[in-house]
Design a protein around this motif. Structure first.
Motif, PDB file in Angstrom:
ATOM      1  N   GLU A 179       0.832  -1.212   0.000  1.00 32.99           N
ATOM      2  CA  GLU A 179       0.000   0.000   0.000  1.00 32.99           C
ATOM      3  C   GLU A 179       0.862   1.256   0.000  1.00 32.99           C
ATOM      4  O   GLU A 179       0.578   2.225  -0.719  1.00 32.99           O
ATOM      5  N   ASN A 180       1.912   1.284   0.815  1.00 28.73           N
ATOM      6  CA  ASN A 180       2.734   2.486   0.935  1.00 28.73           C
ATOM      7  C   ASN A 180       3.641   2.703  -0.271  1.00 28.73           C
ATOM      8  O   ASN A 180       4.171   3.810  -0.441  1.00 28.73           O
ATOM      9  N   ARG A 181       3.854   1.691  -1.083  1.00 24.75           N
ATOM     10  CA  ARG A 181       4.664   1.874  -2.298  1.00 24.75           C
ATOM     11  C   ARG A 181       4.054   2.911  -3.227  1.00 24.75           C
ATOM     12  O   ARG A 181       4.775   3.564  -3.997  1.00 24.75           O
ATOM     13  N   ARG A 182       2.738   3.056  -3.190  1.00 25.52           N
ATOM     14  CA  ARG A 182       2.048   4.000  -4.069  1.00 25.52           C
ATOM     15  C   ARG A 182       1.892   5.382  -3.451  1.00 25.52           C
ATOM     16  O   ARG A 182       1.231   6.245  -4.018  1.00 25.52           O
ATOM     17  N   SER A 183       2.483   5.592  -2.275  1.00 27.06           N
ATOM     18  CA  SER A 183       2.342   6.883  -1.587  1.00 27.06           C
ATOM     19  C   SER A 183       3.186   7.962  -2.259  1.00 27.06           C
ATOM     20  O   SER A 183       4.177   7.680  -2.941  1.00 27.06           O
ATOM     21  N   ASP A 184       2.777   9.212  -2.026  1.00 33.80           N
ATOM     22  CA  ASP A 184       3.475  10.339  -2.658  1.00 33.80           C
ATOM     23  C   ASP A 184       4.908  10.466  -2.171  1.00 33.80           C
ATOM     24  O   ASP A 184       5.806  10.787  -2.959  1.00 33.80           O
TER      25      ASP A 184
ATOM     26  N   ARG B 285       7.158   8.089  -4.074  1.00 34.60           N
ATOM     27  CA  ARG B 285       7.399   8.540  -5.456  1.00 34.60           C
ATOM     28  C   ARG B 285       8.339   9.739  -5.470  1.00 34.60           C
ATOM     29  O   ARG B 285       9.192   9.865  -6.361  1.00 34.60           O
ATOM     30  N   THR B 286       8.211  10.618  -4.467  1.00 30.34           N
ATOM     31  CA  THR B 286       9.102  11.774  -4.394  1.00 30.34           C
ATOM     32  C   THR B 286      10.536  11.344  -4.128  1.00 30.34           C
ATOM     33  O   THR B 286      11.485  11.863  -4.745  1.00 30.34           O
ATOM     34  N   ALA B 287      10.703  10.385  -3.224  1.00 32.93           N
ATOM     35  CA  ALA B 287      12.051   9.887  -2.930  1.00 32.93           C
ATOM     36  C   ALA B 287      12.678   9.235  -4.146  1.00 32.93           C
ATOM     37  O   ALA B 287      13.873   9.412  -4.419  1.00 32.93           O
TER      38      ALA B 287
ATOM     39  N   ARG C 167      17.642   2.706  -4.174  1.00 35.21           N
ATOM     40  CA  ARG C 167      16.469   1.889  -3.856  1.00 35.21           C
ATOM     41  C   ARG C 167      16.499   1.406  -2.412  1.00 35.21           C
ATOM     42  O   ARG C 167      15.474   1.415  -1.725  1.00 35.21           O
ATOM     43  N   ARG C 168      17.678   0.997  -1.939  1.00 39.75           N
ATOM     44  CA  ARG C 168      17.774   0.497  -0.571  1.00 39.75           C
ATOM     45  C   ARG C 168      17.405   1.573   0.432  1.00 39.75           C
ATOM     46  O   ARG C 168      16.716   1.306   1.424  1.00 39.75           O
ATOM     47  N   ARG C 169      17.840   2.809   0.179  1.00 40.90           N
ATOM     48  CA  ARG C 169      17.515   3.883   1.112  1.00 40.90           C
ATOM     49  C   ARG C 169      16.036   4.218   1.068  1.00 40.90           C
ATOM     50  O   ARG C 169      15.436   4.519   2.109  1.00 40.90           O
ATOM     51  N   VAL C 170      15.442   4.175  -0.104  1.00 41.47           N
ATOM     52  CA  VAL C 170      14.003   4.437  -0.215  1.00 41.47           C
ATOM     53  C   VAL C 170      13.210   3.407   0.587  1.00 41.47           C
ATOM     54  O   VAL C 170      12.259   3.745   1.296  1.00 41.47           O
ATOM     55  N   VAL C 171      13.649   2.149   0.486  1.00 38.56           N
ATOM     56  CA  VAL C 171      12.918   1.078   1.177  1.00 38.56           C
ATOM     57  C   VAL C 171      13.114   1.156   2.686  1.00 38.56           C
ATOM     58  O   VAL C 171      12.151   1.099   3.454  1.00 38.56           O
TER      59      VAL C 171
ATOM     60  N   LEU D 177      10.024   3.821   3.103  1.00 36.94           N
ATOM     61  CA  LEU D 177       8.923   2.864   2.959  1.00 36.94           C
ATOM     62  C   LEU D 177       8.772   1.981   4.182  1.00 36.94           C
ATOM     63  O   LEU D 177       7.664   1.821   4.719  1.00 36.94           O
ATOM     64  N   LEU D 178       9.862   1.400   4.664  1.00 32.44           N
ATOM     65  CA  LEU D 178       9.773   0.421   5.746  1.00 32.44           C
ATOM     66  C   LEU D 178       9.354   1.059   7.065  1.00 32.44           C
ATOM     67  O   LEU D 178       8.553   0.490   7.810  1.00 32.44           O
ATOM     68  N   ARG D 179       9.875   2.226   7.392  1.00 27.95           N
ATOM     69  CA  ARG D 179       9.564   2.857   8.679  1.00 27.95           C
ATOM     70  C   ARG D 179       8.073   3.118   8.820  1.00 27.95           C
ATOM     71  O   ARG D 179       7.484   2.835   9.868  1.00 27.95           O
ATOM     72  N   ASN D 180       7.447   3.638   7.785  1.00 33.69           N
ATOM     73  CA  ASN D 180       6.017   3.913   7.860  1.00 33.69           C
ATOM     74  C   ASN D 180       5.188   2.638   7.784  1.00 33.69           C
ATOM     75  O   ASN D 180       4.106   2.554   8.362  1.00 33.69           O
ATOM     76  N   SER D 181       5.692   1.645   7.090  1.00 30.41           N
ATOM     77  CA  SER D 181       4.943   0.393   6.949  1.00 30.41           C
ATOM     78  C   SER D 181       4.998  -0.460   8.207  1.00 30.41           C
ATOM     79  O   SER D 181       4.182  -1.360   8.382  1.00 30.41           O
TER      80      SER D 181
END
Length: 307
Positions: free
Chosen positions: A199-204, A207-209, A216-220, A224-228
Motif C-alpha cells: 500500500e505504501n509503495r504507491r504513496s506520494d 514517489r518523491t524519494a 532503492r535500498r535507502r528508499v525502502v 517505505l519500511l519505517r512507515n509500513s
C-alpha cells in the motif's frame, strides 16, 4: 511526551484492577479448589473447613479479592496449595518463558518482516504467491500438530534436537519450540508487512524519494519500511503477552516448565492462587507492552507527537 506517559500510567490502574477482578471471579467460580486439594477422595467436613480457613476461602469473594490485591502490592502473590509461595514458582517459570518468547519474537521480526518486505515489493510474482500459500498453510495447521511433527522428525527420527527440553532450557534448546510458538504469528506478521509495504509503495513520499534519485535500498529502509512497520509493531507488541500466556501447548509438547506449564497445572489442580498470580503478571506485561508500542510510534513516524 512526559505528560502522555503519566496519563497512560494512570489509565492503566483501572484497567489492571478490572482485569484482575474479572480473572479472580472467573477462577473462583470454575470449581471447588478444596476438592482439588483432597484428590480423588472427598474431604471430610472438618478437613474441608480447616483448609478453607487456612487459604481464606471461607470469606466472601469480594473480601478475598481485596485481601489478594493488598498482598499483591506488597509483593505477596499468595501460597500454592502445595505450600510453595507463588513468587517462587514465578521465579523459576518466567525466566524460561521469557527466553522462549524472545526466541519467538526474533523469528517473527527477522523472518516475518523479511518475507513481508520481499513479497510486498514483488506483489503478484511467483515468490509472492508461494509465500502467501505457505503462510496460509501455517495458519491453517494447529500449533500442536506443527510441534508434534517437528518433535517427531527433528527429535526422534533424525536426532537433530532433543525431543524434550532440559530443566536449564537454554536458548539453543528453545530454537525449535520458539519456532513452533511463533509459527502462526510469524505468518500474520508476513502478511501484515506485505500488505503495508504494497500500500505504501504507491504513496506520494515514496514517489518523491524515487524522483529525487535516492538509492532503492535507502528508499525502502528509510522511507517505505519505517512507515509500513507501524501496524506490524502494534501486532508484535500485543503478541508478546499472548505468546507468554499462550505457550501452554508448546511447553507441554517439549516439556518446558514455564508459565504455560504452571498455568496448566494450576487449572488442572484448581489452584486459584497460582492461576490468578500468574495471570496478574501477564496482565501487567500486556499493559507495559502496549505502552511501549505507543511510544515506538513516534520513533517510526516523526509526524506523531504526544501532547
Amino acid at each position: 511526551m512526559g505528560r502522555y506517559v503519566i496519563r497512560r500510567l494512570l489509565q492503566m490502574i483501572p484497567v489492571f484492577i478490572g482485569a484482575t477482578l474479572l480473572i479472580f471471579l472467573m477462577v473462583n467460580v470454575m470449581g471447588d479448589p478444596i476438592a482439588g486439594l483432597c484428590g480423588d477422595r472427598q474431604c471430610d467436613p472438618a478437613t474441608a473447613a480447616q483448609l478453607e480457613k487456612e487459604f481464606g476461602l471461607d470469606k466472601p469473594v469480594w473480601q478475598q479479592y481485596l485481601t489478594y490485591m493488598g498482598n499483591v502490592f506488597t509483593g505477596d502473590f499468595g501460597t500454592a496449595f502445595n505450600g510453595q509461595p507463588v513468587t517462587e514458582l514465578m521465579a523459576t517459570a518466567f525466566p524460561v518463558t521469557i527466553r522462549l518468547t524472545i526466541v519467538a519474537i526474533i523469528f517473527e521480526i527477522v523472518i516475518g518482516i523479511t518475507l513481508g518486505v520481499i513479497t510486498g515489493l514483488h506483489r503478484g510474482r511467483p515468490v509472492d504467491s508461494g509465500v502467501l500459500l505457505l503462510t496460509l498453510v501455517v495458519i491453517s495447521v494447529p500449533t500442536f500438530v506443527t510441534g508434534l511433527l517437528l518433535q517427531l522428525l527433528l527429535g526422534v527420527e533424525w536426532g537433530w534436537i532433543k525431543p524434550s527440553v532440559s530443566s536449564e532450557a537454554t536458548f539453543g534448546e528453545l530454537i525449535v519450540p520458539g519456532l513452533v510458538l511463533a509459527s502462526v504469528s510469524l505468518a500474520y506478521v508476513t502478511r501484515l508487512t506485505r500488505t503495508s509495504i504494497a500500500e505504501n509503495r504507491r504513496s506520494d513520499y515514496v514517489r518523491t524519494a524515487v524522483a529525487k534519485g535516492l538509492p532503492r535500498r535507502r528508499v525502502v529502509t528509510r522511507h517505505l519500511l519505517r512507515n509500513s512497520l507501524i501496524p506490524v509493531v502494534t501486532f508484535i507488541g500485543t503478541d508478546i503477552g499472548a505468546l507468554m500466556g499462550g505457550a501452554i501447548v508448546t511447553e507441554r509438547i517439549f516439556n518446558i516448565h514455564g508459565v504455560g506449564f504452571q498455568l496448566y497445572q494450576g487449572i488442572l489442580r484448581q489452584n486459584t492462587q497460582t492461576v490468578v498470580g500468574f495471570v496478574t503478571v501477564l496482565v501487567l506485561v500486556f499493559l507495559v507492552a502496549n505502552l511501549l508500542v505507543d511510544l515506538l510510534y513516534a520513533v517510526l513516524d516523526p509526524r506523531i507527537r504526544y501532547a
